[in-house]
Design an enzyme around this catalytic site. Structure first.
Site, mmCIF file in Angstrom:
data_model
loop_
_atom_site.group_PDB
_atom_site.id
_atom_site.type_symbol
_atom_site.label_atom_id
_atom_site.label_comp_id
_atom_site.label_asym_id
_atom_site.label_seq_id
_atom_site.Cartn_x
_atom_site.Cartn_y
_atom_site.Cartn_z
ATOM 1 N N ARG A 84 0.831 -1.204 0.000
ATOM 2 C CA ARG A 84 0.000 0.000 0.000
ATOM 3 C C ARG A 84 0.869 1.259 0.000
ATOM 4 O O ARG A 84 0.577 2.224 -0.707
ATOM 5 C CB ARG A 84 -0.952 -0.021 1.204
ATOM 6 C CG ARG A 84 -2.021 1.046 1.132
ATOM 7 C CD ARG A 84 -3.104 0.824 2.159
ATOM 8 N NE ARG A 84 -2.589 0.878 3.520
ATOM 9 C CZ ARG A 84 -3.294 0.560 4.601
ATOM 10 N NH1 ARG A 84 -4.551 0.150 4.464
ATOM 11 N NH2 ARG A 84 -2.768 0.636 5.794
ATOM 12 N N LYS A 186 -2.717 6.378 1.490
ATOM 13 C CA LYS A 186 -2.550 6.803 2.875
ATOM 14 C C LYS A 186 -1.538 7.948 2.888
ATOM 15 O O LYS A 186 -0.331 7.740 2.936
ATOM 16 C CB LYS A 186 -2.059 5.615 3.704
ATOM 17 C CG LYS A 186 -2.688 5.562 5.071
ATOM 18 C CD LYS A 186 -2.517 4.222 5.738
ATOM 19 C CE LYS A 186 -2.904 4.313 7.184
ATOM 20 N NZ LYS A 186 -4.358 4.375 7.399
ATOM 21 N N GLU A 222 -16.554 5.989 3.715
ATOM 22 C CA GLU A 222 -15.943 5.505 4.953
ATOM 23 C C GLU A 222 -15.906 6.643 5.947
ATOM 24 O O GLU A 222 -16.448 7.718 5.697
ATOM 25 C CB GLU A 222 -14.553 4.943 4.674
ATOM 26 C CG GLU A 222 -13.577 5.948 4.078
ATOM 27 C CD GLU A 222 -12.143 5.406 4.001
ATOM 28 O OE1 GLU A 222 -11.695 4.757 4.966
ATOM 29 O OE2 GLU A 222 -11.478 5.658 2.985
HETATM 30 C C1 LIG Z 1 -5.489 3.573 7.609
HETATM 31 C C2 LIG Z 1 -6.879 3.850 7.185
HETATM 32 C C3 LIG Z 1 -7.894 2.879 7.291
HETATM 33 C C4 LIG Z 1 -7.694 1.538 7.929
HETATM 34 O O1 LIG Z 1 -6.769 0.742 7.288
HETATM 35 P P1 LIG Z 1 -6.122 -0.535 7.996
HETATM 36 O O2 LIG Z 1 -5.141 -1.006 7.012
HETATM 37 O O3 LIG Z 1 -7.204 -1.506 8.230
HETATM 38 O O4 LIG Z 1 -5.522 -0.040 9.283
HETATM 39 C C5 LIG Z 1 -9.155 3.205 6.800
HETATM 40 N N1 LIG Z 1 -9.419 4.412 6.263
HETATM 41 C C6 LIG Z 1 -8.472 5.382 6.175
HETATM 42 C C7 LIG Z 1 -8.840 6.676 5.567
HETATM 43 C C8 LIG Z 1 -7.179 5.126 6.624
HETATM 44 O O5 LIG Z 1 -6.257 6.091 6.527
#
Ligand SMILES: *Cc1c(COP(=O)(O)O)cnc(C)c1O
Length: 346
Positions: A84, A186, A222
């Site tokens: 990622r 991210k 989300e």
């Molecule tokens: C990090 C993150 C998540 C959760 O991701 P995981 O890999 O399950 O920790 C979900 N949404 C956003 C916007 C994030 O930055």
């Protein structure tokens, strides 16, 4: 050989940063990453003209290291974080850190900080935060020519101190991510502009904002930092999917989908209209991410409308509970790890 643990009150750690013995650092210069290695320096000195400070070239990851019931120090699926971050960096025209080196660096820095990894049963974990940022000078808008990759680790307490109490969300009037923008990576830039909506939600008594797709404001995407899951009346796990690729690909969510399938549940990954939620089509809701695995959601407010999830309103609903317990069981080596998700550090 087992290291002597630091003298910390493991059961009462908060989610605050404290420096540990080592971080990991590698620099990109002249078109390549240097050898990299551990450092005991926990500050960074930057040029005032560093690309990070002007045009926000920064991406990060989050995973945890913890002790299993067998006493091993492990991480959960670090290869997924490597992948990622590779993709996040590419989206911001940053040099991607090689995936195998990422996993090795996580291993090296966690091992060097073994004394900081909370013991099994404490509920605490060693939070691992890889990050990468532009250190090279830029004044005109352009990608920088120098970068730093770092991993810091810090011990943190359990996400839920008082048990799994369902939280309340509100549908945000703000947008999180533009269609085909950066919502699927991210990057710190996605968080800077979420702070105001988050603080407003907190002031209004909500734990988080639920964001709708910003193109049509029709579909559920989300929250600020976690993916959303629903359970339909017939027990199907319904996982929102984005038409516009603006949902962050949560590793926890993808793992839970696999867990649900392994448990013989029906899983439906599709766009979910807010109207379905509003009409009471779902009996449970939860947020998922590394820190909490699943946080049950009891209510979602949208102006005057209050949607309640009947099977998970007072306490965590049965489906979310089962999914959560199964994934936590795999993580802690209490259940069989048939997909080889648990990565042994030492
Ligand atoms: C990090 C993150 C998540 C959760 O991701 P995981 O890999 O399950 O920790 C979900 N949404 C956003 C916007 C994030 O930055």
């Amino acid at each position: 050989m087992a290291v002597e643990k630091k003298d910390l009150d493991w059961g009462n750690l908060t989610f605050d940063y404290q420096p540990t013995d080592y971080s990991y650092v590698s620099n990109w210069k002249d078109g390549k990453w240097d050898e990299g290695g551990l450092t005991d320096q926990h500050t960074v000195t930057l040029s005032e003209c560093a690309g990070l400070l002007h045009y926000c070239q920064e991406v990060f990851e989050g995973l945890k290291a913890y002790t299993t019931k067998d006493g091993d120090i492990v991480c959960f699926r670090p290869d997924m974080n490597a992948e990622r971050m590779y993709n996040s960096a590419a989206r911001l025209e940053m040099p991607s850190f090689p995936k195998d080196r990422f996993v090795e660096a996580v291993k090296e820095v966690v091992k060097a900080n073994a004394a900081w990894v909370p013991p099994f049963g404490s509920g605490a974990t060693l939070y691992v935060r890889p990050l990468m940022f532009a250190t090279g000078n830029v004044i005109g808008v352009a990608p920088a020519d120098e970068y730093q990759f770092r991993i810091l680790v810090t011990p943190v307490g359990p996400y839920f101190k008082g048990g799994l109490k369902p939280i309340k969300l509100c549908v945000s009037k703000y947008d999180r991510a533009a269609p085909h923008g950066t919502g699927n990576i991210k990057a710190g830039l996605n968080y800077a502009m979420s702070l105001k909506p988050t603080m407003e939600a907190h002031r209004n008594g909500f734990a988080e904002n639920l964001y709708l797709d910003s193109e049509s404001r029709t579909y559920v995407e989300e929250t600020g930092g976690a993916n959303v899951l629903f359970v339909a009346k017939d027990g199907t796990l319904v996982v929102p999917k984005s038409h516009t690729d603006s949902i962050l690909p949560s590793i926890t969510r993808r793992s839970l989908v696999q867990v649900a399938e392994d448990l013989g549940m029906k899983v439906d990954q599709r766009p979910v209209a807010w109207a379905e939620v509003a009409e009471g089509e779902f009996v449970e809701c939860g947020l998922c991410g590394t820190a909490a695995v699943i946080s049950p959601v009891g209510e979602i407010h949208n102006n005057e409308l209050v949607v309640t999830f009947p099977d998970g309103h007072e306490e965590c609903g049965p489906v979310m509970k089962r999914l959560r317990e199964t994934l936590v069981g795999i993580q802690s080596a209490e259940l069989e790890d048939k997909h080889n998700w648990v990565f042994k550090v030492c």
